[in-house]
Design an enzyme around this catalytic site. Structure first.
Site, PDB file in Angstrom:
ATOM      1  N   ASP A 288      36.415  65.882  10.406  1.00  0.00           N
ATOM      2  CA  ASP A 288      36.424  64.814  11.410  1.00  0.00           C
ATOM      3  C   ASP A 288      36.189  65.274  12.854  1.00  0.00           C
ATOM      4  OD1 ASP A 288      36.824  62.997   9.436  1.00  0.00           O
ATOM      5  OD2 ASP A 288      38.957  62.684   9.830  1.00  0.00           O
TER       6      ASP A 288
ATOM      7  N   HIS B  82      27.522  91.696  22.403  1.00  0.00           N
ATOM      8  CA  HIS B  82      27.836  90.266  22.237  1.00  0.00           C
ATOM      9  C   HIS B  82      29.337  90.011  22.099  1.00  0.00           C
ATOM     10  CE1 HIS B  82      23.481  89.261  20.846  1.00  0.00           C
ATOM     11  NE2 HIS B  82      23.592  89.423  22.148  1.00  0.00           N
TER      12      HIS B  82
ATOM     13  N   ASP C 157      29.213  88.367  31.423  1.00  0.00           N
ATOM     14  CA  ASP C 157      27.905  87.734  31.247  1.00  0.00           C
ATOM     15  C   ASP C 157      28.192  86.262  30.983  1.00  0.00           C
ATOM     16  OD1 ASP C 157      25.432  86.825  30.402  1.00  0.00           O
ATOM     17  OD2 ASP C 157      25.019  88.554  29.111  1.00  0.00           O
TER      18      ASP C 157
ATOM     19  N   ASP D 282      21.972  82.433  33.493  1.00  0.00           N
ATOM     20  CA  ASP D 282      22.366  83.559  32.633  1.00  0.00           C
ATOM     21  C   ASP D 282      22.542  84.767  33.544  1.00  0.00           C
ATOM     22  OD1 ASP D 282      22.687  85.473  30.687  1.00  0.00           O
ATOM     23  OD2 ASP D 282      20.640  85.332  29.899  1.00  0.00           O
TER      24      ASP D 282
ATOM     25  N   HIS E 102      18.597  97.178  24.580  1.00  0.00           N
ATOM     26  CA  HIS E 102      18.000  95.834  24.578  1.00  0.00           C
ATOM     27  C   HIS E 102      16.848  95.787  25.565  1.00  0.00           C
ATOM     28  CE1 HIS E 102      20.135  94.923  28.363  1.00  0.00           C
ATOM     29  NE2 HIS E 102      21.227  95.394  27.809  1.00  0.00           N
TER      30      HIS E 102
ATOM     31  N   HIS F 117      14.242  88.164  29.400  1.00  0.00           N
ATOM     32  CA  HIS F 117      13.676  87.135  28.521  1.00  0.00           C
ATOM     33  C   HIS F 117      13.346  85.931  29.389  1.00  0.00           C
ATOM     34  CE1 HIS F 117      17.711  85.338  28.851  1.00  0.00           C
ATOM     35  NE2 HIS F 117      18.185  86.543  28.604  1.00  0.00           N
TER      36      HIS F 117
ATOM     37  N   HIS G 246      17.585  81.890  25.917  1.00  0.00           N
ATOM     38  CA  HIS G 246      16.430  82.716  25.522  1.00  0.00           C
ATOM     39  C   HIS G 246      15.294  81.713  25.335  1.00  0.00           C
ATOM     40  CE1 HIS G 246      19.157  86.189  23.912  1.00  0.00           C
ATOM     41  NE2 HIS G 246      19.287  85.963  25.195  1.00  0.00           N
TER      42      HIS G 246
ATOM     43  N   GLU H 245      17.710  92.257  33.407  1.00  0.00           N
ATOM     44  CA  GLU H 245      19.070  92.628  33.020  1.00  0.00           C
ATOM     45  C   GLU H 245      19.180  93.996  32.342  1.00  0.00           C
ATOM     46  OE1 GLU H 245      20.592  90.445  29.586  1.00  0.00           O
ATOM     47  OE2 GLU H 245      18.847  89.132  29.660  1.00  0.00           O
TER      48      GLU H 245
ATOM     49  N   TYR I 298      25.164 101.602  28.249  1.00  0.00           N
ATOM     50  CA  TYR I 298      26.411 101.455  27.480  1.00  0.00           C
ATOM     51  C   TYR I 298      26.718 102.776  26.800  1.00  0.00           C
ATOM     52  CZ  TYR I 298      24.346  96.870  28.156  1.00  0.00           C
ATOM     53  OH  TYR I 298      23.735  95.774  28.710  1.00  0.00           O
TER      54      TYR I 298
ATOM     55  N   ARG J 213      26.039  96.241  32.948  1.00  0.00           N
ATOM     56  CA  ARG J 213      24.796  95.472  32.953  1.00  0.00           C
ATOM     57  C   ARG J 213      24.769  94.668  34.241  1.00  0.00           C
ATOM     58  NH1 ARG J 213      25.008  93.399  28.330  1.00  0.00           N
ATOM     59  NH2 ARG J 213      25.805  91.285  28.574  1.00  0.00           N
TER      60      ARG J 213
ATOM     61  N   GLU K  67      22.549  91.436  35.662  1.00  0.00           N
ATOM     62  CA  GLU K  67      21.552  90.449  35.214  1.00  0.00           C
ATOM     63  C   GLU K  67      21.362  89.357  36.262  1.00  0.00           C
ATOM     64  OE1 GLU K  67      22.647  88.165  31.683  1.00  0.00           O
ATOM     65  OE2 GLU K  67      20.530  87.714  31.341  1.00  0.00           O
TER      66      GLU K  67
HETATM   67  N1  GLY Z   1      23.652  86.100  27.717  1.00  0.00           N
HETATM   68  C1  GLY Z   1      22.641  86.481  26.805  1.00  0.00           C
HETATM   69  C2  GLY Z   1      21.663  87.330  27.441  1.00  0.00           C
HETATM   70  O1  GLY Z   1      21.926  87.915  28.475  1.00  0.00           O
HETATM   71  O2  GLY Z   1      20.558  87.437  27.010  1.00  0.00           O
HETATM   72 MN    MN Z   2      23.278  87.221  29.865  1.00  0.00          MN
HETATM   73 MN    MN Z   3      20.035  87.260  29.405  1.00  0.00          MN
END
Ligand code: GLY
Ligand code: MN
Ligand code: MN
Length: 437
Positions: free
Chosen positions: A37, A240, A257, A268, A347, A351, A358, A381, A385, A403, A405
């Site tokens: 529900d 993540h 983030d 972002d 990474h 993006h 994304h 970004e 690490y 990071r 970004e």
């Molecule tokens: N927050 C996801 C990224 O930085 O791509």
């Molecule tokens: Mn991010």
């Molecule tokens: Mn990002």
């Protein structure tokens, strides 16, 4: 806000590409059950919203260029006073025409009777297969039924064509109104990061910092655009991470983030700061390498440059920086070739950013990286690490994750860093952290 005439323009552009004899079909996002529900917060499908500006589930947009009775048909929930007393108002077919620009609108309950008649007139169906398996089955069912009728004089479309290529290319170039939404989303996220930095101190839990973001987003009528990542100490190395339940200690770095969504446009943003307000020498050394990498990437963004140039520039700076600190060994060329830097920077540098965090849009055209053009928006970004226990790295570097970004618009003359009002320099960050704690 994106106004009605812009939605009309988008549909017209898409219909020009679909052409006569084609019909484009876009279903709304289905509502999803979370548990008994209880539904997940409803978020409209980005493609559907881009074309319609319509927020309701159980809707289908049909674009049929040249259809004499109207080119834009919207199926939506019919008015129903009893249901509306529980769930809130519905536009209904009448308002779908009057306010949302549909040339013709029908209750969704009539779709099985009406849509096959529209499909019957078409040679080609433009549709994104795979995103909504339940709807895929229904659409294939309608078309198959038309084909199976097979009597002389009946007709059925004989080609399915992916709608996403043309639509996503359109979405890649942001209009002035879309940039307005993105700027608002970025401004609120910048305010939230500032608030969180100011209120940060050792002894708080990560979720208390997350709460500062949620407070600032909701205070401005917005929601997060993804699960906020609030990782302190070793958690900063988990890309993540979202448990956000560790107690922060003096000496920790905190990586946050977090972004929000305004009228379906996402920000972002990541910042990394010392919980106590002072970087240790090792934390600062790594931070400065990431900052150099980000600077190098930003300088590599300009109209005419290709998509991967910022990434190449960031990788180059990270290799140089980690060699300088004795964390990577070998010549820069050899490290770039053998990919050893990926142990610490695993990474990509960014993006596309837009209605989806994304965002859609091809990164390559054929086998060539896409060239950057004004109106494209992306994140930049880079990160480093070094989780605890990393082999071959001196202990003093272990447990550091950084990071940085930012959200960037490609302009005619170069770039505009949309999130430029958020401190990035170590001194600026140290000056802000803890000031409201
Ligand atoms: N927050 C996801 C990224 O930085 O791509
Ligand atoms: Mn991010
Ligand atoms: Mn990002």
């Amino acid at each position: 806000m994106v106004n009605a005439s812009e939605f009309t323009r988008r549909r017209r552009q898409l219909m020009r590409m679909i052409g006569r004899g084609g019909v484009g079909i876009l279903p709304a996002a289905p509502a999803k059950l979370r548990n008994r529900d209880v539904e997940y917060p409803y978020r409209q499908d980005s493609d559907f919203y881009y074309v319609t500006g319509f927020h309701e589930p159980e809707s289908i947009a049909v674009l049929a260029p040249g259809r004499p009775q109207g080119e834009y048909v919207l199926f939506c929930r019919d008015r129903d006073p009893q249901r509306e007393a529980w769930d809130g108002t519905r536009a209904g077919p009448e308002r779908a025409v009057a306010e949302f620009g549909a040339s013709d609108a029908f209750p969704i309950s009539d779709v099985d009777d009406i849509l096959p008649g529209i499909l019957e007139q078409a040679e080609r169906v433009y549709y994104t297969m795979g995103a909504n398996p339940e709807f895929d089955t229904r659409l294939i069912g309608w078309v198959t039924a038309l084909r199976n009728r097979g009597s002389p004089g009946t007709h059925a479309p004989d080609a399915f064509i992916g709608l996403e290529h043309m639509l996503h290319d359109q979405r890649l170039y942001k209009s002035r109104a879309e940039l307005g939404c993105l700027r608002r989303s970025v401004a609120v996220a910048v305010g939230a990061h500032r608030r969180a930095m100011a209120r940060c101190r050792p002894g708080l839990y990560e979720y208390e910092i997350e709460a500062e973001f949620l407070h600032e987003f909701r205070r401005n009528g917005l929601h997060p655009s993804y699960l906020p990542i609030v990782g302190s100490g070793p958690n900063a190395c988990v890309l993540h991470y979202s448990a956000n339940n560790r107690r922060m200690q003096d000496g920790d770095l905190l990586l946050v983030d977090a972004g929000c969504e305004s009228d379906c446009y996402a920000s972002d943003i990541t910042r990394t700061w010392p919980v106590s307000g002072r970087f240790t020498p090792e934390q600062r050394a790594i931070y400065e390498v990431v900052l150099e990498a980000q600077g190098a990437a930003l300088r590599a963004i300009a109209p005419g440059n290709h998509w991967n140039e910022p990434h190449d520039a960031a990788v180059g700076a990270i290799i140089r920086g980690l060699r300088r600190l004795g964390i990577l060994e070998g010549t820069p060329a050899a490290i770039a070739r053998n990919g050893d830097y990926r142990r610490f920077f695993m990474h990509r540098t960014g993006h596309w950013l837009g209605m989806d965090v994304h965002d859609v849009g091809d990164y390559k055209v054929g086998d060539q990286w896409r060239l950057l053009e004004p109106g494209m928006v992306m994140t930049v970004e880079p990160g480093i690490y070094i989780p605890p226990g990393t082999r071959g790295v001196a202990r003093r570097w272990q447990g550091i994750g950084v990071r940085i970004e930012d959200d960037v618009l490609v302009t005619r003359g170069g770039i505009e860093v949309l999130s430029r009002n958020l401190p990035r320099e170590p001194e600026e960050i140290e000056a802000l952290v803890g000031t409201a704690a």
